[in-house]
Enzyme design. Structure first.
Site, PDB file in Angstrom:
ATOM      1  N   ARG A 111     -12.356   6.268   1.794  1.00 13.20           N
ATOM      2  CA  ARG A 111     -13.759   5.897   1.691  1.00 13.20           C
ATOM      3  C   ARG A 111     -14.359   5.755   3.079  1.00 13.20           C
ATOM      4  NH1 ARG A 111     -13.500   2.698   5.116  1.00 13.20           N
ATOM      5  NH2 ARG A 111     -12.720   0.551   5.065  1.00 13.20           N
ATOM      6  N   HIS A 139     -17.285  -6.163   7.169  1.00 16.75           N
ATOM      7  CA  HIS A 139     -16.700  -7.506   7.264  1.00 16.75           C
ATOM      8  C   HIS A 139     -17.400  -8.519   6.363  1.00 16.75           C
ATOM      9  CE1 HIS A 139     -13.826  -6.676  10.547  1.00 16.75           C
ATOM     10  NE2 HIS A 139     -14.729  -5.809  10.940  1.00 16.75           N
ATOM     11  N   ASP A 153     -12.091  -1.653  -0.361  1.00 17.54           N
ATOM     12  CA  ASP A 153     -11.413  -0.360  -0.257  1.00 17.54           C
ATOM     13  C   ASP A 153     -10.785   0.058  -1.587  1.00 17.54           C
ATOM     14  OD1 ASP A 153     -12.175  -0.617   2.336  1.00 17.54           O
ATOM     15  OD2 ASP A 153     -10.149  -0.877   3.151  1.00 17.54           O
ATOM     16  N   SER A 186      -6.921   4.876   4.395  1.00 17.01           N
ATOM     17  CA  SER A 186      -5.735   5.601   3.934  1.00 17.01           C
ATOM     18  C   SER A 186      -4.817   4.680   3.135  1.00 17.01           C
ATOM     19  CB  SER A 186      -4.983   6.193   5.129  1.00 17.01           C
ATOM     20  OG  SER A 186      -4.624   5.170   6.052  1.00 17.01           O
TER      21      SER A 186
END
Length: 392
Positions: A36, A43, A187, A141
């Site tokens: 992504r 944050h 994520d 990743s």
């Protein structure tokens, strides 16, 4: 020149070939999960705020097959380099899913997902992992590997009933427990739930999401990987979390999600430590930029959205102190080119990638300007919002 993005179908065929060569067998489970890029909301996730990522055409593919016994055999290629590992998994009647935290670093993500998988203990399996998501580039990743692993386990066990939100939380816990990274939920959420031609506005407190249309033939997202990763990321990330929690405690808030600009002025008036003040200011202003940005995308007001992206970068640089000279230079060089709407660092910081909103016909000019003036060896990807994780 932009790097060629390998289609998912090609990644699959390459992985299947490696599986045949390595195991002298045919894989019967094929899954993928994307990386992504975060367009806005850096944050803010671990502050229960808002984030707005999009799924990428860069992805992790896993092909696998159930086997007898109690061992897992994995062969990795591509980004993880050619590595092989094997380890035992708990038996079906085990009360605790204890899996040793040893072996290559990437294997910690796989082991963590197995240990935190919801439902019955997965059976033994053999698999090949093949990925086009850059390692350490801030394009997630790790989450793409976690989510792909979870889908593989779903197929191995035949599980269909677990809510996607719970799957994402299990993958997040895997990263906390086995990789030692106290990441937020963004994520894993976007890797599971991304959709083609959409960004995803995620409320990290409520764990809800809204698809935001992001489709315009004239607009592309240019990702520039600095190919630099400073070692500060692992050590500074927990420090930022602690500073944010301290700010929330001073304000008597559950989290900085509940803070506003008046609270920032209050922190200033009581002479709060400048680091705590500036961290809080970034979170408060970034949350507003993210929700405002979602509205701008809905209205197809890309000019204003780009301005918000650039504001975000300078907040990350000056208030949150997670940028670095390489990222700052990449942003400045992108903004030199007419037709660039906005640019910012993306991800945890201290290296990794920038994300630039640009008219499609100008993207190569941006690449040319950066290549000419940047003292480094960046990699470029021209992307559109892509599909989330899937069982093929």
């Amino acid at each position: 020149m932009a790097a060629k993005i390998v289609p998912i179908s090609v990644l699959v065929e390459e992985a299947k070939k490696v599986f045949r060569d390595e195991f002298e067998d045919e894989a019967d489970i094929i899954v993928f999960a994307p990386g992504r890029v975060n367009l806005m909301g850096e944050h803010t996730d671990y502050n229960e705020g808002f984030v707005m990522p999009m799924a990428l055409p860069l992805a992790t593919v896993i092909v696998g097959k159930k086997i007898d016994g109690n061992e897992v055999f994995i062969h990795t290629t591509s980004n993880f380099s050619e590595q092989k590992t094997k380890f035992e998994i708990p038996g079906k009647n085990a009360l605790i899913r204890a899996i040793p935290r040893d072996g290559p670093k990437w294997a910690m993500y796989v082991k963590g997902v197995i240990a935190n998988y919801i439902g019955e203990i997965p059976p033994a399996f053999k698999a090949v992992i093949h990925s086009s998501v850059p390692i350490g580039g801030g394009l997630s990743s790790s989450a793409s590997l976690e989510v792909a692993t979870y889908l593989l386990l779903d197929e191995l066990t035949g599980s269909k009933g677990t809510m996607v939100t719970d799957k994402a939380l299990a993958c997040q816990k895997a990263e906390h427990d086995y990789a030692g990274m106290p990441c937020g939920i963004m994520d894993q959420f976007i890797s599971f739930m991304g959709r083609k031609d959409h960004a995803l506005l995620i409320d990290c407190r409520q764990l809800t999401s809204t698809l935001i249309p992001f489709k315009d033939e004239n607009i592309v997202v240019l990702i520039t990987n600095s190919n630099v990763k400073h070692e500060l990321t692992q050590s500074e990330y927990p420090i930022r979390r602690k500073q944010c929690y301290e700010a929330a405690m001073i304000l008597k808030k559950v989290s900085l999600r509940d803070a506003n600009l008046e609270d920032i002025e209050y922190l200033r008036s009581i002479n709060t430590d400048n680091n705590i003040l500036s961290r809080a200011r970034h979170i408060v202003t970034e949350n507003k930029r993210t929700t405002d940005g979602a509205q701008m995308l809905k209205q197809m007001n890309y000019k204003k959205f780009g301005e918000l992206m650039t504001e975000s970068h300078y907040s990350l640089k000056n208030d949150y102190s997670v940028s670095c000279s390489e990222l700052d230079t990449l942003v400045e060089l992108a903004l030199e080119v007419e037709g660039v709407l906005g640019s910012k660092m993306t991800g945890g910081g201290f290296g990794g990638c920038t994300v630039t909103l640009v008219y499609a016909h100008v993207a190569e000019k941006v690449i040319e300007n950066i290549t000419k003036k940047y003292k480094g060896n960046p990699t470029f990807y021209i992307c559109k919002p892509s599909q989330g994780a899937s069982i093929l």
